[in-house]
Design a protein around this motif. Sequence first.
Motif, mmCIF file in Angstrom:
data_model
loop_
_atom_site.group_PDB
_atom_site.id
_atom_site.type_symbol
_atom_site.label_atom_id
_atom_site.label_comp_id
_atom_site.label_asym_id
_atom_site.label_seq_id
_atom_site.Cartn_x
_atom_site.Cartn_y
_atom_site.Cartn_z
ATOM 1 N N ARG A 111 36.076 118.047 -50.740
ATOM 2 C CA ARG A 111 34.477 117.850 -50.475
ATOM 3 C C ARG A 111 33.567 118.961 -51.083
ATOM 4 O O ARG A 111 32.365 119.113 -50.693
ATOM 5 C CB ARG A 111 34.550 118.314 -48.823
ATOM 6 N N ARG A 112 34.281 119.777 -51.746
ATOM 7 C CA ARG A 112 33.329 120.840 -52.571
ATOM 8 C C ARG A 112 33.454 120.792 -53.938
ATOM 9 O O ARG A 112 34.556 120.370 -54.623
ATOM 10 C CB ARG A 112 33.859 122.266 -52.051
ATOM 11 N N GLY B 35 28.541 119.087 -56.151
ATOM 12 C CA GLY B 35 28.704 119.951 -54.984
ATOM 13 C C GLY B 35 29.561 119.254 -53.953
ATOM 14 O O GLY B 35 29.675 120.009 -52.633
ATOM 15 N N ASP B 36 29.955 118.236 -53.842
ATOM 16 C CA ASP B 36 30.450 117.482 -53.035
ATOM 17 C C ASP B 36 32.073 116.852 -53.191
ATOM 18 O O ASP B 36 32.557 116.152 -52.563
ATOM 19 C CB ASP B 36 29.593 116.134 -52.482
#
Length: 108
Positions: A43-44, A68-69
């Motif tokens: 998730r990062r 970024g996700d």
Amino acid sequence: TVVPGRAAARCCHAVGDGVRRVAAGCPAELRVVACDASGNRLRRGGLALRALLAPRQPGQEVAVRDAGDGSYVVTYVVPYSGKHTLAVLLGNKAIKGSPFTIEVHPAP
């Protein structure tokens, strides 16, 4: 809630039209989804992801943008038609299915 572990290249995968067939001289795009060894999506961002096109040609462009996700947008332009390969690497390891064979057809 499952907390993903470290990214595993063999479990990261690419989606989108830019994985198989594109038009010469036109921007192509695909998205790489980063996953851990169990297949859980990260998730990062922040991973060392890179993309390489072969054969190298003048006018060729390749860029990787961290969304970024846990996903990365790969954009590229191949100026000439023919078969090419696109390798997507996490560090020095290929992601699932990489290198991809890209059929570059003449622009309309």
